[in-house]
Every structure is written in structure tokens, then in C-alpha cells.
Design a protein around this motif. Structure first.
Motif, PDB file in Angstrom:
ATOM      1  N   ARG A 109       0.843  -1.193   0.000  1.00  0.00           N
ATOM      2  CA  ARG A 109       0.000   0.000   0.000  1.00  0.00           C
ATOM      3  C   ARG A 109       0.872   1.235   0.000  1.00  0.00           C
ATOM      4  NH1 ARG A 109      -2.585   4.051   2.898  1.00  0.00           N
ATOM      5  NH2 ARG A 109      -4.694   4.497   2.205  1.00  0.00           N
ATOM      6  N   PRO A 110       0.970   1.945  -1.113  1.00  0.00           N
ATOM      7  CA  PRO A 110       0.355   1.599  -2.391  1.00  0.00           C
ATOM      8  C   PRO A 110       0.973   0.324  -2.965  1.00  0.00           C
ATOM      9  CG  PRO A 110       1.914   3.381  -2.690  1.00  0.00           C
ATOM     10  CD  PRO A 110       1.813   3.165  -1.213  1.00  0.00           C
ATOM     11  N   VAL A 111       0.274  -0.247  -3.966  1.00  0.00           N
ATOM     12  CA  VAL A 111       0.760  -1.519  -4.499  1.00  0.00           C
ATOM     13  C   VAL A 111       2.116  -1.361  -5.174  1.00  0.00           C
ATOM     14  CG1 VAL A 111      -1.518  -2.559  -4.740  1.00  0.00           C
ATOM     15  CG2 VAL A 111      -0.574  -1.229  -6.638  1.00  0.00           C
ATOM     16  N   SER A 112       2.453  -0.153  -5.589  1.00  0.00           N
ATOM     17  CA  SER A 112       3.807   0.165  -6.030  1.00  0.00           C
ATOM     18  C   SER A 112       4.138   1.570  -5.579  1.00  0.00           C
ATOM     19  CB  SER A 112       3.953   0.079  -7.549  1.00  0.00           C
ATOM     20  OG  SER A 112       5.255   0.522  -7.939  1.00  0.00           O
ATOM     21  N   LEU A 113       5.365   1.771  -5.116  1.00  0.00           N
ATOM     22  CA  LEU A 113       5.793   3.103  -4.703  1.00  0.00           C
ATOM     23  C   LEU A 113       6.213   3.954  -5.902  1.00  0.00           C
ATOM     24  CD1 LEU A 113       7.888   2.261  -1.523  1.00  0.00           C
ATOM     25  CD2 LEU A 113       5.704   3.458  -1.616  1.00  0.00           C
ATOM     26  N   HIS A 114       6.339   3.340  -7.062  1.00  0.00           N
ATOM     27  CA  HIS A 114       6.772   4.084  -8.238  1.00  0.00           C
ATOM     28  C   HIS A 114       5.597   4.874  -8.811  1.00  0.00           C
ATOM     29  CE1 HIS A 114       8.552   5.128 -12.074  1.00  0.00           C
ATOM     30  NE2 HIS A 114       9.707   4.656 -11.660  1.00  0.00           N
ATOM     31  N   THR A 115       5.804   6.166  -9.027  1.00  0.00           N
ATOM     32  CA  THR A 115       4.732   7.044  -9.481  1.00  0.00           C
ATOM     33  C   THR A 115       4.186   6.645 -10.848  1.00  0.00           C
ATOM     34  OG1 THR A 115       5.859   8.811  -8.281  1.00  0.00           O
ATOM     35  CG2 THR A 115       4.112   9.478  -9.779  1.00  0.00           C
ATOM     36  N   GLY A 116       5.024   6.050 -11.687  1.00  0.00           N
ATOM     37  CA  GLY A 116       4.592   5.668 -13.024  1.00  0.00           C
ATOM     38  C   GLY A 116       4.008   4.279 -13.125  1.00  0.00           C
ATOM     39  N   ALA A 117       3.886   3.576 -12.005  1.00  0.00           N
ATOM     40  CA  ALA A 117       3.486   2.163 -12.038  1.00  0.00           C
ATOM     41  C   ALA A 117       2.136   1.941 -12.713  1.00  0.00           C
ATOM     42  CB  ALA A 117       3.458   1.596 -10.619  1.00  0.00           C
ATOM     43  N   TRP A 118       1.175   2.799 -12.433  1.00  0.00           N
ATOM     44  CA  TRP A 118      -0.180   2.581 -12.947  1.00  0.00           C
ATOM     45  C   TRP A 118      -0.281   2.829 -14.452  1.00  0.00           C
ATOM     46  CZ3 TRP A 118      -3.428   6.521 -14.933  1.00  0.00           C
ATOM     47  CH2 TRP A 118      -2.953   7.838 -14.787  1.00  0.00           C
ATOM     48  N   ARG A 119       0.733   3.481 -15.032  1.00  0.00           N
ATOM     49  CA  ARG A 119       0.728   3.792 -16.467  1.00  0.00           C
ATOM     50  C   ARG A 119       1.526   2.783 -17.282  1.00  0.00           C
ATOM     51  NH1 ARG A 119       2.823   9.423 -17.786  1.00  0.00           N
ATOM     52  NH2 ARG A 119       1.666   8.984 -19.730  1.00  0.00           N
ATOM     53  N   TYR A 120       2.204   1.847 -16.631  1.00  0.00           N
ATOM     54  CA  TYR A 120       3.063   0.909 -17.358  1.00  0.00           C
ATOM     55  C   TYR A 120       2.193  -0.005 -18.236  1.00  0.00           C
ATOM     56  CZ  TYR A 120       7.262  -1.843 -18.192  1.00  0.00           C
ATOM     57  OH  TYR A 120       8.347  -2.453 -18.785  1.00  0.00           O
ATOM     58  N   PRO A 121       2.627  -0.312 -19.442  1.00  0.00           N
ATOM     59  CA  PRO A 121       1.832  -1.181 -20.321  1.00  0.00           C
ATOM     60  C   PRO A 121       1.461  -2.501 -19.640  1.00  0.00           C
ATOM     61  CG  PRO A 121       3.631  -0.192 -21.553  1.00  0.00           C
ATOM     62  CD  PRO A 121       3.847   0.178 -20.113  1.00  0.00           C
ATOM     63  N   GLY A 122       0.162  -2.801 -19.643  1.00  0.00           N
ATOM     64  CA  GLY A 122      -0.317  -4.036 -19.031  1.00  0.00           C
ATOM     65  C   GLY A 122      -0.625  -3.931 -17.557  1.00  0.00           C
ATOM     66  N   ALA A 123      -0.308  -2.785 -16.931  1.00  0.00           N
ATOM     67  CA  ALA A 123      -0.568  -2.620 -15.493  1.00  0.00           C
ATOM     68  C   ALA A 123      -2.052  -2.396 -15.235  1.00  0.00           C
ATOM     69  CB  ALA A 123       0.233  -1.446 -14.942  1.00  0.00           C
ATOM     70  N   TYR A 124      -2.487  -2.766 -14.034  1.00  0.00           N
ATOM     71  CA  TYR A 124      -3.850  -2.468 -13.603  1.00  0.00           C
ATOM     72  C   TYR A 124      -3.877  -1.033 -13.063  1.00  0.00           C
ATOM     73  CZ  TYR A 124      -4.557  -7.592 -13.510  1.00  0.00           C
ATOM     74  OH  TYR A 124      -4.641  -8.925 -13.826  1.00  0.00           O
ATOM     75  N   PRO A 125      -4.497  -0.085 -13.739  1.00  0.00           N
ATOM     76  CA  PRO A 125      -4.462   1.292 -13.238  1.00  0.00           C
ATOM     77  C   PRO A 125      -5.208   1.488 -11.927  1.00  0.00           C
ATOM     78  CG  PRO A 125      -5.891   1.114 -15.167  1.00  0.00           C
ATOM     79  CD  PRO A 125      -5.166  -0.190 -15.044  1.00  0.00           C
ATOM     80  N   ASP A 126      -6.170   0.585 -11.621  1.00  0.00           N
ATOM     81  CA  ASP A 126      -6.944   0.708 -10.384  1.00  0.00           C
ATOM     82  C   ASP A 126      -6.475  -0.274  -9.313  1.00  0.00           C
ATOM     83  OD1 ASP A 126      -7.788  -1.585 -11.683  1.00  0.00           O
ATOM     84  OD2 ASP A 126      -9.906  -1.314 -11.187  1.00  0.00           O
ATOM     85  N   ALA A 127      -5.250  -0.736  -9.407  1.00  0.00           N
ATOM     86  CA  ALA A 127      -4.782  -1.808  -8.517  1.00  0.00           C
ATOM     87  C   ALA A 127      -4.866  -1.451  -7.044  1.00  0.00           C
ATOM     88  CB  ALA A 127      -3.338  -2.186  -8.873  1.00  0.00           C
ATOM     89  N   ASN A 128      -4.706  -0.172  -6.680  1.00  0.00           N
ATOM     90  CA  ASN A 128      -4.763   0.229  -5.271  1.00  0.00           C
ATOM     91  C   ASN A 128      -6.150   0.083  -4.662  1.00  0.00           C
ATOM     92  OD1 ASN A 128      -2.186   0.958  -4.524  1.00  0.00           O
ATOM     93  ND2 ASN A 128      -2.389   3.068  -5.192  1.00  0.00           N
ATOM     94  N   PHE A 129      -7.172   0.104  -5.511  1.00  0.00           N
ATOM     95  CA  PHE A 129      -8.538   0.197  -4.982  1.00  0.00           C
ATOM     96  C   PHE A 129      -9.475  -0.783  -5.683  1.00  0.00           C
ATOM     97  CE2 PHE A 129     -12.450   2.630  -3.751  1.00  0.00           C
ATOM     98  CZ  PHE A 129     -12.198   2.658  -2.385  1.00  0.00           C
ATOM     99  N   ASN A 130      -8.965  -1.969  -5.941  1.00  0.00           N
ATOM    100  CA  ASN A 130      -9.764  -3.009  -6.575  1.00  0.00           C
ATOM    101  C   ASN A 130      -9.550  -4.288  -5.767  1.00  0.00           C
ATOM    102  OD1 ASN A 130     -10.322  -5.366  -8.314  1.00  0.00           O
ATOM    103  ND2 ASN A 130     -10.644  -3.867  -9.946  1.00  0.00           N
ATOM    104  N   PHE A 131     -10.561  -4.678  -5.000  1.00  0.00           N
ATOM    105  CA  PHE A 131     -10.392  -5.814  -4.092  1.00  0.00           C
ATOM    106  C   PHE A 131     -10.056  -7.100  -4.842  1.00  0.00           C
ATOM    107  CE2 PHE A 131     -12.034  -9.464  -1.679  1.00  0.00           C
ATOM    108  CZ  PHE A 131     -11.220  -9.356  -0.560  1.00  0.00           C
ATOM    109  N   GLY A 132     -10.661  -7.306  -6.002  1.00  0.00           N
ATOM    110  CA  GLY A 132     -10.370  -8.507  -6.773  1.00  0.00           C
ATOM    111  C   GLY A 132      -8.910  -8.598  -7.156  1.00  0.00           C
ATOM    112  N   HIS A 133      -8.337  -7.476  -7.588  1.00  0.00           N
ATOM    113  CA  HIS A 133      -6.909  -7.467  -7.932  1.00  0.00           C
ATOM    114  C   HIS A 133      -6.057  -7.748  -6.692  1.00  0.00           C
ATOM    115  CE1 HIS A 133      -7.848  -6.245 -11.879  1.00  0.00           C
ATOM    116  NE2 HIS A 133      -7.820  -4.926 -11.742  1.00  0.00           N
ATOM    117  N   ILE A 134      -6.367  -7.049  -5.598  1.00  0.00           N
ATOM    118  CA  ILE A 134      -5.545  -7.188  -4.395  1.00  0.00           C
ATOM    119  C   ILE A 134      -5.641  -8.617  -3.847  1.00  0.00           C
ATOM    120  CG2 ILE A 134      -5.237  -6.392  -2.017  1.00  0.00           C
ATOM    121  CD1 ILE A 134      -6.120  -3.603  -2.996  1.00  0.00           C
ATOM    122  N   ARG A 135      -6.817  -9.199  -3.924  1.00  0.00           N
ATOM    123  CA  ARG A 135      -6.953 -10.590  -3.507  1.00  0.00           C
ATOM    124  C   ARG A 135      -6.055 -11.496  -4.354  1.00  0.00           C
ATOM    125  NH1 ARG A 135     -12.525 -14.230  -2.958  1.00  0.00           N
ATOM    126  NH2 ARG A 135     -11.471 -16.245  -2.840  1.00  0.00           N
TER     127      ARG A 135
END
Length: 439
Positions: free
Chosen positions: A12-38
Motif C-alpha cells: 500500500r500503495p501496491v507500487s511506490l513508483h509514481t509511473g506504475a499505474w501507467r506501465y503497459p499491461g498494469a492495472y491502473p486501479d490496482a490500489n482500490f480493486n479488491f479482486g486485484h488485491i486478492r
């Protein structure tokens, strides 16, 4: 070689890197999606990680809105709610959460962690923080942040109160004898009645003693008061040294202070944060890191640097060296690290901001084999007892670690192939604390 490396996941956050959510193939909502976090925690448990670690923030990050609008950390789950849900879909992996000693009360913290430890059958850990973000104070009725030294003084007393509350009942206090009608033995209940310089708490806690005795105590320990508090209280230290030389000194310093408090150095595990970027070759891994860093906008970069410095850097000349920075009441360790990095590498403000806008901490970038080599070297040189893994992006960055790096560490005998116990204390090789009030 005996299994000795410990791995926790910073989630939390799922990545400390500011660009993580923009990386190709990344889940942009990973911090706030229970299914992903599970799915993330299930993969980590399958890889036999020691713990899933959730930091916490009590305010939206104190940065300009032009930078804030680019941040994937604006919305995240409250840790206890999420970890309680995750406890029901996992069996062995530890569940660590941050709770502030500055803006919470000991009775609240003691109840929450005792509850989580029972719900998870002994997998809870409390990360003690004093909260460095000055904007948090304004969410709790204060116009100015509590002074750095005062926050640590309260934290030390807060620890004594919380652990005392966990010891409110003897382990065998609850008889639950239906025939006699006696639910618990009152001679095995202790009223804390704490009255100190900072806190007044009567007790007892209205929850049975935690499964682990106490949840595992986690502490960040790099500033001088942080190191002292860690040596006195911590069982797991999360820290962020930039290189092995710094880490070795920190490791020796904190563990060297422990005997003075009647503590054994082996009863504390030091796990520096390390971002892992894996490729088929070192060159490919470096290209992945460069791609990730390129996704950070300068507005985010300079805002992240301002947070690290505890001072607004937006007015600095981007192409000039970092000027002198006044002392901060936020994180003194964070400020000192940023200033040292700028001076040692002769970085301009723009270059330094680019580091902080992405991820400025320790990173292992290479193949599974080269990264395992580095980890083994750190372990062999008493620089760490393992690592707190920071993922560059998710899910692929997490999959690289669990499916490529972990098998290489297992092949070398550096990491477990299966859990040998069921509690987090057993995973970490930590003793169960004796109850201070009952034999």
C-alpha cells in the motif's frame, strides 16, 4: 545452506513508483480493486512470502493538485478493513498494517490488532509510525503538526500501553464452563491503570490475549530516535538504505543497541525496501526500468521531491544544484537522504526530482540470477535479514518476483519452499512474548 532469507511485500500503495499505474499491461486501479488485491496476496502466499505489508496515510499526499492528479495513491483501502477481508481468503501469510501513535489512541490500536490476530489465527503485525505528513494534523483538529521529538516520546509510551493492554488477560483466563456458569476467571484479568506523561488508559482490553501473545511489532528505524525505538521495541524493521554500505552500518547499529535492553539481536529482523525489476538479460531489465521512469511527469517529480525534502521545491531552478534546505518537522531521515544523494552524485534539481518522482530507493535490476546474487551478498555481509519487496508495476512485476526470482532463491536454499508454521512469529523465527502480568 539453511533457509534464512525473509521476504515481505510492500502493498500500500501496491507500487511506490509514481509511473506504475501507467506501465503497459498494469492495472491502473490496482490500489482500490479488491479482486486485484486478492489475486496479489494469493500469489504472494503461494510463493511463501512472510507477510503482506500495508502502509497507511491519514491524508491525501501534501502535493500540488497538478501533481496530485497524476498520483495513483489518492484512493486506497483503509488497512484493517482490507486485511480483515484478506484474512478470510488466506491461511499462512502475515498481515501487517500501519497504525499511527500520533493521531490514534492506544485502546483503539490494541483492539484492532488483537481482533485481526484472532481473525487471522495469529498473522497480524503492527507497524508503529509517528506520521510525518503535516497535512494529517489538519484532519485531526490540529493547525500545526506535532513536533518530531514529541511524536517519538508519545510513540514510546504508546507502545508500553498497547502491549500492556494485550496482556490484560492470561492465556487461560476464559474458562467458558457452561455447567458452572463461569465464563472467565477474574483473577486472570489485569487492569492496566496507566497514567503517564502522554497517556492515561485504564484498561483492561475487552478482547482475549492475541493468538501470538502480541502481534509482531514493526518499526521504521533510520533516524536516531527511530533506531532507538526499534532497538527497544521492534521485531521487524522496515528501512530504506540506498546501498549495502549504509545498510550494513544501520544493521550493526540497531542490533548493537539491543543487548542494553535485555533483547537478543536475532529477535529482530531488518528488511530493507528494494524494488525488483527483472528481465531475461540485465540490459532488458534496465530498459524496463527506463521505460517505467519515463512515465513520470515533471509535475509529479518535483512534488515528490518536495515531500522528501519537507520543503516546497517548485520554485527551485530545475537545472541548478539543490540549494540549502531548512530543517524539517516532517521526515528528517527522508530529507537527509535526498540532500546526500544530490550532493554525492552532483545532481541538478531536475535530475534529483526525476529520481524521487519514480522511485529513489534501493533497486535490484537484472536477471533472477544476478538479483539472487545481490541478495545473497547482502545476507552474507550482515546488511539485512531479507527484503521488503517493492514491485515496479502490477501484475507483471509481482509475477516476475513470485514466478522467477523466488524459485531461484529456493534453488539456492536461501528461501523456504513451504511454511513451517502457521503464525507470523513462526515464519520470522520470533518467540511468543510472555505475559508481563501472568506467569
Amino acid at each position: 545452506m539453511a533457509t534464512s532469507l525473509h521476504l515481505t511485500a510492500f502493498m500500500r500503495p501496491v507500487s511506490l513508483h509514481t509511473g506504475a499505474w501507467r506501465y503497459p499491461g498494469a492495472y491502473p486501479d490496482a490500489n482500490f480493486n479488491f479482486g486485484h488485491i486478492r489475486s496479489f496476496i494469493e500469489k504472494l502466499e503461494a510463493a511463501k512470502f512472510d507477510a503482506f505489508f500495508m502502509a497507511d496515510h491519514l491524508a491525501v499526499l501534501n502535493m500540488p493538485v497538478d501533481a496530485l492528479m497524476r498520483s495513483h495513491t489518492v484512493t486506497s483501502f483503509e488497512p484493517f478493513t482490507l486485511l480483515s477481508a484478506l484474512a478470510s481468503v488466506t491461511e499462512k501469510i502475515g498481515l501487517a498494517a500501519t497504525a499511527s501513535t500520533t493521531f490514534d489512541e492506544p485502546y483503539h490500536v490494541a483492539r484492532r490488532f488483537a481482533s485481526l490476530d484472532h481473525i487471522s489465527n495469529g498473522r497480524a503485525a503492527w507497524n508503529i509510525v509517528t506520521t510525518s505528513n503535516p497535512d494529517s494534523a489538519r484532519n485531526f483538529g490540529l493547525d500545526e503538526h506535532v513536533a518530531h521529538g514529541d511524536r517519538y516520546a508519545r510513540a514510546r509510551e504508546f507502545y508500553d500501553v498497547v502491549t500492556g493492554l494485550w496482556d490484560s488477560f492470561a492465556d487461560d483466563a476464559f474458562i467458558r464452563n457452561q455447567e458452572s456458569g463461569i465464563f472467565f476467571d477474574p483473577t486472570k484479568m489485569h487492569v492496566l491503570d496507566h497514567k503517564g506523561d502522554e497517556l492515561s488508559v485504564r484498561g483492561p482490553l475487552n478482547i482475549a490475549r492475541p493468538v501470538q501473545g502480541w502481534p509482531v511489532i514493526v518499526q521504521a528505524g533510520q533516524s536516531e530516535p527511530g533506531r532507538q525505538l526499534a532497538a527497544e521495541t521492534a521485531e521487524l524493521v522496515f528501512c530504506s538504505p540506498r546501498d549495502m554500505a549504509t545498510a550494513t552500518g544501520l544493521y550493526a547499529d540497531i542490533k548493537g543497541r539491543m543487548p542494553a535492553f535485555g533483547r537478543k539481536p536475532e529477535h529482530l529482523k531488518i528488511l530493507p525496501a528494494a524494488m525488483i525489476v527483472i528481465g531475461d538479460t540485465v540490459e532488458e531489465a534496465k530498459a524496463k526500468r527506463a521505460k517505467l521512469d519515463s512515465l513520470v511527469h515533471y509535475d509529479s517529480a518535483i512534488a515528490s521531491l518536495s515531500i522528501a525534502l519537507g520543503h516546497d521545491a517548485s520554485g527551485f531552478d530545475p537545472d541548478a544544484p539543490l540549494p540549502e534546505i531548512p530543517e524539517t518537522n516532517a521526515s528528517k531521515t527522508g530529507q537527509a537522504q535526498a540532500v546526500r544523494l544530490a550532493r554525492e552524485e552532483n545532481l541538478t534539481v531536475r535530475q534529483l526530482a526525476q529520481r524521487y518522482g519514480g522511485y529513489a530507493g534501493l533497486a535490484f535490476v537484472g536477471t533472477p540470477q544476478t538479483i539472487a546474487d545481490e541478495m545473497e551478498t547482502w545476507l552474507g555481509n550482515a546488511a539485512s535479514d531479507g527484503f521488503t519487496i517493492v514491485f515496479p508495476h502490477l501484475p507483471a512485476g509481482l509475477d516476475d518476483v513470485t514466478q522467477r526470482l523466488v524459485p531461484e532463491l529456493q534453488r539456492r536454499g536461501l528461501f523456504r519452499r513451504d511454511y513451517e508454521g502457521s503464525t507470523l512469529r513462526e515464519h520470522l523465527g520470533l518467540p511468543r512474548p510472555e505475559n508481563r502480568f501472568f506467569v
